[in-house]
Design an enzyme around this catalytic site. Structure first.
Site, short mmCIF file in Angstrom:
data_model
loop_
_atom_site.label_atom_id
_atom_site.label_comp_id
_atom_site.label_asym_id
_atom_site.label_seq_id
_atom_site.Cartn_x
_atom_site.Cartn_y
_atom_site.Cartn_z
N LYS A 256 0.83 -1.22 0.00
CA LYS A 256 0.00 0.00 0.00
C LYS A 256 0.86 1.27 0.00
O LYS A 256 0.45 2.31 -0.49
CB LYS A 256 -0.89 0.01 1.24
CG LYS A 256 -2.00 -1.01 1.14
CD LYS A 256 -3.13 -0.67 2.10
CE LYS A 256 -4.19 -1.75 2.10
NZ LYS A 256 -3.93 -2.76 3.15
N ARG A 257 2.03 1.12 0.56
CA ARG A 257 2.90 2.29 0.64
C ARG A 257 3.29 2.79 -0.76
O ARG A 257 3.63 3.94 -0.95
CB ARG A 257 4.05 1.83 1.52
CG ARG A 257 5.37 2.25 1.41
CD ARG A 257 6.16 1.53 2.53
NE ARG A 257 6.72 0.27 2.05
CZ ARG A 257 7.71 0.20 1.21
NH1 ARG A 257 8.23 1.29 0.72
NH2 ARG A 257 8.18 -0.97 0.83
#
Ligand code: GLU
Length: 499
Positions: A256-257
């Protein structure tokens, strides 16, 4: 059933949303099945009761369908080799376990977690790979039965050779070999009675007549254990193809980063399913002629599992957006408007009930604005340029442009000319600018910038030849946020200047 028929499967665990890595696995299976006139099976691997949830299974199906995938057999469509959900197959697994125990290919292991942990710690301290010692391998079956009858907890392990090598030919990675001395006897059934993933996957793949197992490389270490299980069950081993992992641009596992990773999120962000489909196919594979903008049918024709790269695939958001723009261009004006609508309704710009007039305005508006965006969701910001007209939020520079000497004169002259006009078109506007220039003596930026600011309440944005017709044709329509005409905008600016 045709014995030679290709049968592949996508076997997600319903423990979360479908992410792009898994979607790529599903898609490669789908492409392979389609080009071989084969069958794709969807199997829900929900033996991990604590982490699995039926809502996720449902959502996985929705996301796969949104992406444009279909399957011949699965929990939602049925098929001759079901059930297609592991939680509904526990009896089948139990009967296989019985056969393996009776045949001596599997045995009960009574080692406690503490004992196993001590073994592991000792191996690690001695600098060795921890491998189950095989302490319970030679327990006689009746002795084991007695201990079980007396209530002692036991798991079931596969009896493996414990030495030598095991090799297979991977369709992507070529020859792969494993040293069996470091594999140990895998657990087939946990002491809780729940069968392990590595075990049930083999039974399912056999009973579902899977010919090719195409999945992520993170399963490579499982494959050796699974091949040993096939051998113990005396079942034919399918062909394997392990796909490289999908990484972020910094070469770490995509997460997700790095940005969106769930298929659902891309859909929400206004990426076209056809573009994501196209992009996923390029994660580890490249079309032979270099033309990367491809529809499903072209991908089915060109895709080649044998040409899939072994190196990690890098997820490049910029390239996905580029592909999205290419796919958007291929849509008709109406289809573009249909894709845009939910995003614009959500932003409150368009009504829930669309009349024909709304539709034709929307088509024009999307055509004017689409070239500047990566995704349909980005259109929300573009539409803000058209709908939001707030002089209170003007920037410092724009405010002083309006309040400058030329600004004031230009706006007043423009307002005078607009008074005699029913609906402004760009040709009339261009004529007006000549008159304004004569009347005010202002020209160039001094002339055009105040006009732009007066019409758009912004210092930059869409060209006025596109902006003016859009605003003028929309001003008569009923929108949740009324769209101000050019005259209304000009009047508001006059009032603002008089303040
Ligand atoms: N259920 C496994 C997973 O989601 C996939 C199993 C397989 O493809 O063999 O990672």
């Amino acid at each position: 059933m045709n014995e030679d028929q290709v049968r592949v499967r996508f076997a997600p665990s319903p423990t979360g949303l479908l992410h792009v890595g898994n979607a790529r696995t599903a898609l490669f299976n789908w492409l392979f099945a389609r080009q071989r006139q084969g069958v794709l099976v969807l199997r829900v691997e929900d033996t991990d009761v604590e982490r699995s949830a039926p809502e996720y299974a449902q959502k996985l199906i929705e996301d796969l369908r949104w992406l444009g995938l279909d399957w011949e057999e699965g929990p939602d469509v049925g098929g001759a080799f079901g059930p297609y959900q592991q939680s509904a197959r526990l009896e089948t697994y139990a009967s296989h376990t019985q056969t393996l125990l009776e045949g001596g290919q599997a045995y009960h292991c009574f080692c406690t977690p503490e004992e196993l942990d001590q073994e592991r710690q000792r191996a690690l301290a001695a600098g060795k790979t921890p491998v189950y010692s095989g302490r319970c391998r030679s327990l006689p079956r009746d002795a084991a039965q007695e201990r079980i009858a007396s209530g002692e907890a036991a798991c079931v392990r596969l009896r493996t050779p414990g030495q030598g090598e095991l090799g297979f030919n991977d369709l992507v990675r070529g020859a792969v070999t494993f040293d069996l001395a470091v594999v140990g006897d895998p657990v087939l059934v946990r002491s809780s009675g729940l069968p392990a993933y590595n075990y049930v996957v083999v039974i399912d793949d056999v009973l579902m007549r899977i010919t090719h197992v195409i999945r992520g490389e993170d399963h490579l270490a499982n494959t050796v254990r699974q091949i040993l299980t096939y051998q113990a069950l005396d079942y034919p081993v399918p062909q394997f193809a392990h796909l490289s992992m999908v990484m972020g641009e910094d070469n770490s596992r995509l997460s997700k980063r790095h940005g969106a990773t769930a298929v659902h999120q891309f859909a929400q962000d206004g990426v076209l399913a056809s573009a994501l489909f196209n992009y996923l196919a390029l994660l580890g594979w490249a079309p032979p002629d270099g033309n990367e903008v491809l529809e499903q049918s072209e991908l089915v024709r060109l895709f080649d599992l044998k040409k899939v790269s072994r190196s990690a695939a890098i997820f490049d958001y910029g390239k996905l957006h580029w592909l999205n723009r290419q796919h958007i261009k291929r849509l008709s004006g109406r289809a573009q408007a249909e894709e845009a609508l939910p995003h614009l309704q959500e932003a409150g710009y368009l009504p829930r009930e669309m009349t024909d007039a709304h539709w034709s305005w929307l088509e024009g508006a999307v055509a004017a604005l689409i070239e500047r965006v990566d995704t349909f969701a980005d259109l929300k910001d573009s539409f803000a340029q058209v709908f939001d007209f707030s002089l209170e939020e003007l920037g410092e520079e724009e405010r002083s442009d309006l309040r400058s000497e030329c600004g004031g004169k230009v706006i007043r002259s423009f307002a005078g000319l607009l008074a005699g006009i029913e609906q402004l078109d760009y040709a009339a506007f261009a004529e007006m600018t000549k008159t304004i220039k004569e009347e005010t003596g202002c020209k160039g930026r001094d002339l055009f910038h105040p006009l732009r600011v007066a019409l758009t309440a912004r210092g930059s944005g869409l060209d006025l030849d596109k902006f003016i017709p859009l605003v003028e044709s929309g001003a008569g329509l009923d929108f949740p946020i009324p769209l101000k005409s050019c005259s209304e905008r000009c009047e508001a600016v006059m009032a603002y200047l008089d303040k």
